[in-house]
Write an enzyme that holds these catalytic residues in place. Sequence first.
Site: not given
Length: 530
Positions: A84, A87, A236, A489
């Site tokens: 995603d 990572d 999430y 990120e």
Amino acid sequence: MSSAAATATSCHRLGVALLLLLLVLGGAEGKAHNYEDALQKSLLYFEAQRSGRLPHSQRVAWRHHSGLTDGLEQGVDLVGGYYDAGDHVKFGLPMAFTVTMLSWSLIEYGGDVADAGELGHALEAVKWGADYFIKAHTRPDELWAEVGDGDTDHYCWQRPEDMTTSRQAYKVDRDHPGSDVAGETAAAMAAASIVFRDSNPHYAHLLLHHAQQLFEFADKYRGKYDGSIAEVKSYYASVSGYKDELLWAALWLHRATGRADYLDYVVDNADSFGGTGWAINEFSWDVKYAGVQILAARLLLRGEHATRHRSTLERYRAKAERYVCACLGRNTEGGADANVERSPGGMLYIRQWNNMQYVTSAAFLLSAYSDYLAEAGAPTVSCAGGETVAAEEVFALARAQVDYVLGTNPRGVSYLVGYGSKYPNRVHHRAASIVPYKHSKEFIGCTQGFDHWFGRRSSNPNVLVGAIVGGPDRRDRFRDNRENYMQTEACTYNTAPMVGMFAKLHRMARLEREQGSTTPVPVTSTAADV
């Protein structure tokens, strides 16, 4: 309202309109953007995020095979899909939302993507995710929703090719429900089935079969997936619950099949699920209400509904326009939360962590809704307080947000990595920040990556082309530092909505050049709507 207050309000609105006009006509730097280049780069990013065995056609050469044993311990093949962000956990909910938005981009603007010569790459991006969901949906009432553990993953800084972290897989089923992740995956597969309907009808049918089963599972066994998979809560969590995903999935299944029972579901559950009640200023991997409301409004505008549905769809449309007006800053009723905050440079601002996800998703919704209005011959939006706004202004804001991403902002920074002359060089991304595997196959350990690569002040050795980073704060301030993960990120769902936007704006820019700046250019896409 006093006359002085009315004058001040009028001046403010005029200022906003002039700002939007200036941004659209040329931007802070007085130059047009190369949307074709932005489109090409955005699609490269999804190749950089691939997990699994990479194909021979892989264009991002600094990536290699990874996650080849995913699912092995559980006796299931879970190789593939997307990481995603920076990572290496495969989180099902944001991955599914990414595929839904990629598919929606192609459904609305596929003709524009094809005209730019990028349809093949866009279809590959959708299929890479959809293929994984087929694998992950192992039984009608079973969906593997995560591979990897965020806690152990975040203790390490390694290339995905060197992963030593846990690849534990987690699922939802009858006893451990996950209506949100199953609903979003159903939406993704239904939307993808529309994308492949003409080019690969057998595949489209397979996707639709899975989507229908997943929706039935999500609806019959209701519950939040973060209640079944504790490991996802810190990363999430489903804050909005699952009711928005059930409405979202039903609308996509209605669009894919035309079946009346899916629309009946959306209408019958409008009140109890919050579809006509919630007025929320964001649209994201978690909160789908604005997208639900705009899709429902589309059906109303196109007349694709039974007479008995009309009053409920009108209420959906009212909430859709409340979201649009919130982005425009034109709601005069509803208090401090009635409108979306703007940075001094004009960026929509929701929150400090990865704000760009809300910018790109808002831009897409605003553009799509302006198209729906234009196609229906409905020129205005009604805002709280009785004001009406022209559809052209709705699209102008969408374009201004895209241009802000590309560098029309106070810092002159492109937040699309690799685009323009000034963009983030220290993206918070493990694979991009470490020497590529093809140059050095020497194993890099869990903490070795932190010791030798994470803390370096130099630019990443690999440019994460096409990634849209978290972006600046509410004052347009941005710090390009690998440790500043809230801003540097990037996530797949940041870029996904922009595939359609870049394609549409490329077409418009080409027509503007061909016809001259004094000739009106049609806002709506030349692509046939499905």
